[in-house]
Design a protein around this motif. Structure first.
Motif, mmCIF file in Angstrom:
data_model
loop_
_atom_site.group_PDB
_atom_site.id
_atom_site.type_symbol
_atom_site.label_atom_id
_atom_site.label_comp_id
_atom_site.label_asym_id
_atom_site.label_seq_id
_atom_site.Cartn_x
_atom_site.Cartn_y
_atom_site.Cartn_z
ATOM 1 N N ALA A 234 30.269 42.511 45.768
ATOM 2 C CA ALA A 234 29.302 43.559 45.407
ATOM 3 C C ALA A 234 29.799 44.486 44.306
ATOM 4 N N GLY A 235 30.854 44.075 43.598
ATOM 5 C CA GLY A 235 31.370 44.919 42.532
ATOM 6 C C GLY A 235 31.883 44.107 41.364
ATOM 7 N N ARG A 236 32.352 44.786 40.351
ATOM 8 C CA ARG A 236 32.850 44.149 39.138
ATOM 9 C C ARG A 236 33.988 43.185 39.458
ATOM 10 N N ASN A 237 34.026 42.072 38.785
ATOM 11 C CA ASN A 237 35.129 41.127 38.913
ATOM 12 C C ASN A 237 36.253 41.579 37.987
ATOM 13 N N ASP A 238 36.994 42.577 38.445
ATOM 14 C CA ASP A 238 37.941 43.278 37.578
ATOM 15 C C ASP A 238 39.399 43.044 37.948
ATOM 16 N N VAL A 239 39.679 42.107 38.870
ATOM 17 C CA VAL A 239 41.058 41.775 39.201
ATOM 18 C C VAL A 239 41.432 40.516 38.420
ATOM 19 N N PRO A 240 42.390 40.613 37.510
ATOM 20 C CA PRO A 240 42.715 39.460 36.661
ATOM 21 C C PRO A 240 43.312 38.298 37.456
ATOM 22 N N PRO A 241 43.219 37.082 36.933
ATOM 23 C CA PRO A 241 43.865 35.938 37.578
ATOM 24 C C PRO A 241 45.375 36.143 37.670
ATOM 25 N N GLY A 242 45.938 35.635 38.755
ATOM 26 C CA GLY A 242 47.383 35.680 38.912
ATOM 27 C C GLY A 242 47.943 36.954 39.490
ATOM 28 N N VAL A 243 47.134 37.995 39.630
ATOM 29 C CA VAL A 243 47.615 39.255 40.190
ATOM 30 C C VAL A 243 48.027 39.047 41.648
ATOM 31 N N THR A 244 49.123 39.649 42.036
ATOM 32 C CA THR A 244 49.634 39.521 43.401
ATOM 33 C C THR A 244 49.646 40.870 44.096
ATOM 34 N N ASP A 245 50.063 40.844 45.343
ATOM 35 C CA ASP A 245 50.166 42.046 46.187
ATOM 36 C C ASP A 245 51.632 42.193 46.582
#
Length: 638
Positions: A234-245
């Motif tokens: 329900a929001g912008r697809n703003d997390v880039p590929p490959g990002v980790t936690d």
């Protein structure tokens, strides 16, 4: 392939034996298809790209923007639509064709079938989540709607396809994995499928997306799509590929820096920081005259402080209740909600008892869908009893995201003095206790063995309402043991250290430092298992004096009659903070299995996009002597 769900006992009771047998034989999960209408609770406006960026698809049309990973056949499979046009779109003017599953037979198919889409509006630049109606208590709102045709519902795992149509013509299409589906309008897909979605019991919370940073590319091919580790419903697809936690708290590293967002949410502005574990919780609260319904600021601070001592930042959102900024627990959510005398954390396939409201009706109507994968949701409510009388102090999902505090009906007035102290302290201890269940903790830490004196935790009924001694090696360390076992004239208000009737109340989870207590051979000199100072001892045999020889005694008789070895547990070291990112506890293999006598097998976790408490823990009512102390606090003549 359909994947089997390990259905706990509570869920099995709500599913027909025939359906369970069919799904088990086919390797399918439980749950009902539930094609009928459910109560709607529209309250939230859809998120919009236009609120955060001027970027819009060059095509200026309705687009499929995200497809979430999925595994279990009885779970909520979902995808997202983005309105890149300059006008409000009526969803009912479109239809859906997708891969699917029939929950009555366990049969799934990659050959697409059609589904009617419900009435919903998507404003210009807005997003809408479309999900399978896996069971009847799913409630739509303006950010998320549900689709199903009887027992048939949209479904995919590693492979599948989704097509959005209008008047039989393709509006947008995507296929992934080994799917060979083709769109109705063949020019809407020009090459191979997007590589397979991650699909498995440990592949939760991932997605394929059209990236907002890439302008929501629309070339009708696999190159438009990217795999990301963090779904943003329900929001912008703003997390880039490959990002980790890297902090293991469920929040992508990219959202913990200035300028970074998560589905359009500015978690950095809400307090998230790199190098520290952050946890978010929204608390709504019922309107009414009972003081217990409103979370007191001091109580919230006590819980936050307990986590801060372990370098975990707990961010609680009660909206404008206590002020205008994060220091006053205002993160832009948190709502007063209508009063209901009874609340029920209902399971899939059930309806609340007469006179009760469903927890999920409140959650659907007041909780931003963009928060579902990162915020816990709690409700301060009246009672779990149909007549609204005082009862269970709370209920929570075990290894989940939802909790309820129900301290209504006990006569709290909030009057200054003992009444207010007790209200503040019990709100704090109950909230932390229920939250602990969300984080994977049991009443015995790793097990459901309660009333262990050496398990020094708010999760233990011995300490939930009585609090903890400031010095667990002191002569006062065993006071709580004497209290709950009716020994030595102890009451809640005459505890020497940190009584719930005073202002020095202490709440905490255990760090596991308590030594084992063997009920067949107890040493009074060991006190409660955390050392001894100043001649302290635990009077296990209740003879009023120190006994140097070993004592055999059942010291948790409120739990069971057998003498056994009581063990502590390092709760702080085993919290599962990333509730939407894992299917079991932090130590994989120790998730509770409700069908076993001990927690020996990993248990399936709840998908926070679902509204179904697969495992829940319902608390006992307040102890009678504590209730009496409360009555005496503001009616001393009784």
């Amino acid at each position: 392939m359909i994947h089997r769900s390990r259905l706990p006992r509570l869920l099995r009771a709500s599913v027909s034996p025939l359906l369970l047998a069919v799904l088990a034989a086919c390797g399918g999960g439980g749950g009902g298809g539930g094609g009928g209408a459910a109560a709607e609770a529209p309250a939230l406006a859809p998120a919009s790209d236009q609120a955060t960026t001027s970027a819009a698809p060059a095509s200026g049309k309705l687009l499929l923007s995200e497809v979430a990973s999925n595994y279990y056949s009885d779970d909520v499979a979902w995808f997202e639509i983005h309105n890149g046009t300059g006008a409000t779109v009526q969803l009912a003017e479109y239809s859906l064709s997708s891969s699917w599953v029939d929950t009555s037979t366990g049969r799934s198919s990659r050959t697409p079938r059609g589904f009617t889409l419900p009435a919903a509006e998507i404003p210009p630049g807005g997003y809408l989540v479309v999900a399978s109606r896996a069971h009847q208590n799913l409630r739509a709102n303006s950010q998320m709607v549900y689709v199903g045709d009887g027992t048939r519902m949209p479904y995919w795992n590693a492979s599948g396809s989704i097509e959005l149509l209008r008047d039989g013509a393709t509006v947008d299409f995507v296929r992934f994995g080994s799917s060979t589906a083709v769109p109705a309008s063949e020019d809407h897909w020009g090459d191979a499928a997007v590589t397979a979605l991650p699909s498995g019991a440990n592949e939760h919370g991932k997605a394929i997306v059209r990236l907002a940073a890439g302008g929501m590319a629309d070339t009708n091919g696999a190159d438009d799509w990217r795999h990301v580790n963090f779904a943003t419903p329900a929001g912008r697809n703003d997390v880039p590929p490959g990002v980790t936690d890297s902090d293991r708290d469920g929040i992508p590293d990219s959202a913990k820096v200035a300028g970074g967002t998560y589905g359009g949410l500015d978690l950095y502005a809400m307090g998230a920081r790199p190098g520290r574990r952050d946890v978010f919780m929204e608390l709504d609260y019922m309107q009414g005259s009972d003081a217990a319904l409103v979370p007191r600021r001091e109580a919230l601070q006590m819980v936050v402080d307990a986590f801060a001592r372990r370098n975990i930042a707990l961010h609680i959102d009660t909206g404008s209740l206590h002020g205008t900024d994060a220091a006053a627990f205002n993160l832009g959510g948190g709502n007063p909600v209508p009063f209901a005398q009874c609340i029920d954390l209902d399971l899939a396939g059930t309806t609340p008892p007469a006179g009760c409201s469903s927890f999920y009706a409140y959650k659907s109507g007041h909780f931003d869908v963009r928060r579902k994968l990162v915020f816990h949701y709690g409700l301060f409510a009246n009672s779990q009893r149909a007549d609204g009388s005082a009862g269970s102090s709370g209920v929570a999902e075990l290894n989940g995201a939802d909790l309820i505090v129900t301290l209504g009906g006990y006569g709290f007035t909030g009057a200054e003095g003992v009444d207010r102290n007790m209200l503040t302290n019990l709100q704090a201890s109950t909230l932390m206790h229920e939250f602990g269940h969300n984080l994977g903790l049991h009443h015995g830490g790793h097990e459901d063995v309660n009333y262990k004196p050496n398990h020094y935790s708010v999760m233990n009924y011995m300490y939930q309402f009585a609090g903890l001694s400031a010095t667990p090696q002191s002569p006062y360390a065993a006071e709580r043991y004497y209290l709950v076992n009716g020994m030595k004239g102890k009451t809640y208000c005459n505890l020497v250290e940190n009584s719930p009737c005073g202002t020095a109340f202490v709440i905490d989870f255990s760090d596991g430092s308590g030594s084992e207590l063997n009920e067949l051979a107890l040493s009074e000199a060991a006190n409660i298992g955390r050392g001894s100072s100043g001649g302290a001892y635990a009077d296990w045999d209740d003879n009023g004096a120190f006994t140097s020889s070993l004592v055999a005694r059942n010291i948790n008789p409120l739990w069971g009659t057998a003498k056994t070895v009581l063990k502590d547990y390092n709760e702080w070291g085993n919290l599962t903070l990333s509730f939407s990112r894992a299917w079991s506890g932090a130590s994989y293999g120790y998730g509770f299995n409700a069908d076993e006598a001990s927690p020996t097998q990993p248990e399936r976790r709840v998908n926070p996009m679902n509204l179904s408490a697969r495992n829940r823990t319902v608390e006992d009512p307040l102890p009678q002597d504590l209730h009496q102390a409360l009555r005496h606090a503001h009616r001393p003549w009784r």
